[in-house]
Motif scaffolding. Sequence first.
Motif, PDB file in Angstrom:
ATOM      1  N   GLY A  20       0.854  -1.229  -0.064  1.00  0.00           N
ATOM      2  CA  GLY A  20      -0.083  -0.129  -0.184  1.00  0.00           C
ATOM      3  C   GLY A  20       0.826   1.368   0.071  1.00  0.00           C
ATOM      4  N   GLN A  21       1.900   1.245   0.790  1.00  0.00           N
ATOM      5  CA  GLN A  21       2.671   2.520   0.586  1.00  0.00           C
ATOM      6  C   GLN A  21       3.242   2.667  -0.668  1.00  0.00           C
ATOM      7  OE1 GLN A  21       3.352   4.471   3.505  1.00  0.00           O
ATOM      8  NE2 GLN A  21       1.420   3.331   4.439  1.00  0.00           N
ATOM      9  N   ARG A  48      14.588 -17.255  -7.451  1.00  0.00           N
ATOM     10  CA  ARG A  48      13.466 -17.309  -6.573  1.00  0.00           C
ATOM     11  C   ARG A  48      13.453 -18.394  -5.578  1.00  0.00           C
ATOM     12  NH1 ARG A  48       7.404 -17.188  -9.259  1.00  0.00           N
ATOM     13  NH2 ARG A  48       8.133 -19.548  -9.478  1.00  0.00           N
ATOM     14  N   ARG A  49      13.232 -18.145  -4.400  1.00  0.00           N
ATOM     15  CA  ARG A  49      13.197 -19.228  -3.136  1.00  0.00           C
ATOM     16  C   ARG A  49      11.950 -19.563  -2.622  1.00  0.00           C
ATOM     17  NH1 ARG A  49      18.392 -20.375  -1.594  1.00  0.00           N
ATOM     18  NH2 ARG A  49      19.822 -19.498  -3.210  1.00  0.00           N
ATOM     19  N   ALA A  50      11.011 -18.504  -2.747  1.00  0.00           N
ATOM     20  CA  ALA A  50       9.725 -18.710  -2.150  1.00  0.00           C
ATOM     21  C   ALA A  50       8.581 -17.521  -2.656  1.00  0.00           C
ATOM     22  CB  ALA A  50       9.733 -18.338  -0.749  1.00  0.00           C
ATOM     23  N   VAL A  51       7.341 -18.126  -2.800  1.00  0.00           N
ATOM     24  CA  VAL A  51       6.429 -17.365  -3.405  1.00  0.00           C
ATOM     25  C   VAL A  51       4.972 -17.457  -2.525  1.00  0.00           C
ATOM     26  CG1 VAL A  51       5.641 -19.183  -4.940  1.00  0.00           C
ATOM     27  CG2 VAL A  51       5.094 -16.823  -5.496  1.00  0.00           C
ATOM     28  N   GLY A  52       4.286 -16.223  -2.302  1.00  0.00           N
ATOM     29  CA  GLY A  52       2.978 -16.401  -2.009  1.00  0.00           C
ATOM     30  C   GLY A  52       2.246 -15.221  -2.426  1.00  0.00           C
ATOM     31  N   ALA A  58      -1.700  -8.861  -4.924  1.00  0.00           N
ATOM     32  CA  ALA A  58      -0.282  -9.202  -5.337  1.00  0.00           C
ATOM     33  C   ALA A  58       0.280 -10.326  -5.220  1.00  0.00           C
ATOM     34  CB  ALA A  58       0.710  -8.160  -4.556  1.00  0.00           C
ATOM     35  N   VAL A  59       1.609 -10.646  -5.737  1.00  0.00           N
ATOM     36  CA  VAL A  59       2.334 -11.794  -5.418  1.00  0.00           C
ATOM     37  C   VAL A  59       3.511 -11.354  -4.962  1.00  0.00           C
ATOM     38  CG1 VAL A  59       3.384 -13.845  -6.421  1.00  0.00           C
ATOM     39  CG2 VAL A  59       1.014 -13.090  -7.344  1.00  0.00           C
ATOM     40  N   ALA A  75       7.262  -7.458  -4.603  1.00  0.00           N
ATOM     41  CA  ALA A  75       5.575  -7.755  -4.554  1.00  0.00           C
ATOM     42  C   ALA A  75       5.285  -7.454  -6.195  1.00  0.00           C
ATOM     43  CB  ALA A  75       4.968  -6.782  -3.833  1.00  0.00           C
ATOM     44  N   THR A  76       4.602  -8.178  -6.582  1.00  0.00           N
ATOM     45  CA  THR A  76       4.275  -8.044  -7.981  1.00  0.00           C
ATOM     46  C   THR A  76       2.743  -7.769  -8.150  1.00  0.00           C
ATOM     47  OG1 THR A  76       5.773  -9.610  -9.219  1.00  0.00           O
ATOM     48  CG2 THR A  76       3.972  -8.964 -10.578  1.00  0.00           C
ATOM     49  N   LEU A  77       2.110  -6.583  -8.804  1.00  0.00           N
ATOM     50  CA  LEU A  77       1.071  -5.997  -8.737  1.00  0.00           C
ATOM     51  C   LEU A  77       0.254  -6.358  -9.824  1.00  0.00           C
ATOM     52  CD1 LEU A  77       1.898  -2.283  -7.551  1.00  0.00           C
ATOM     53  CD2 LEU A  77       1.242  -4.374  -5.938  1.00  0.00           C
TER      54      LEU A  77
END
Length: 105
Positions: A20-21, A48-52, A58-59, A75-77
Amino acid sequence: MKQMLFALSFGLAGLAFAIGQARGQEGAVCLPRAEAVAKLTEHFGESRRAVGLVGDTAVMELYASDATGTWTVLATLLDGRSCLIASGADFQMVNEPEAVPGAPA
């Protein structure tokens, strides 16, 4: 894998706030995802080690390098931009959950 995702989930509330910021700041570091990933891979040797998921907005991806110890959280919007949320050094993979002082067992 479940343990690592569980540990990462503690930071999702903070990550959602940070996203958000990033959306509200003109100076936030955001690039098209392909460009951001290329920079992390080519310039820092991170993978890449982790994703959520961060809700439906966002991802979150954690990139890190064993060779240099650097790490980056992106963070991919929804519009395809990846924004730098945090980065640092001395990355270490935790394979076993660690007890947090003061937390119930």
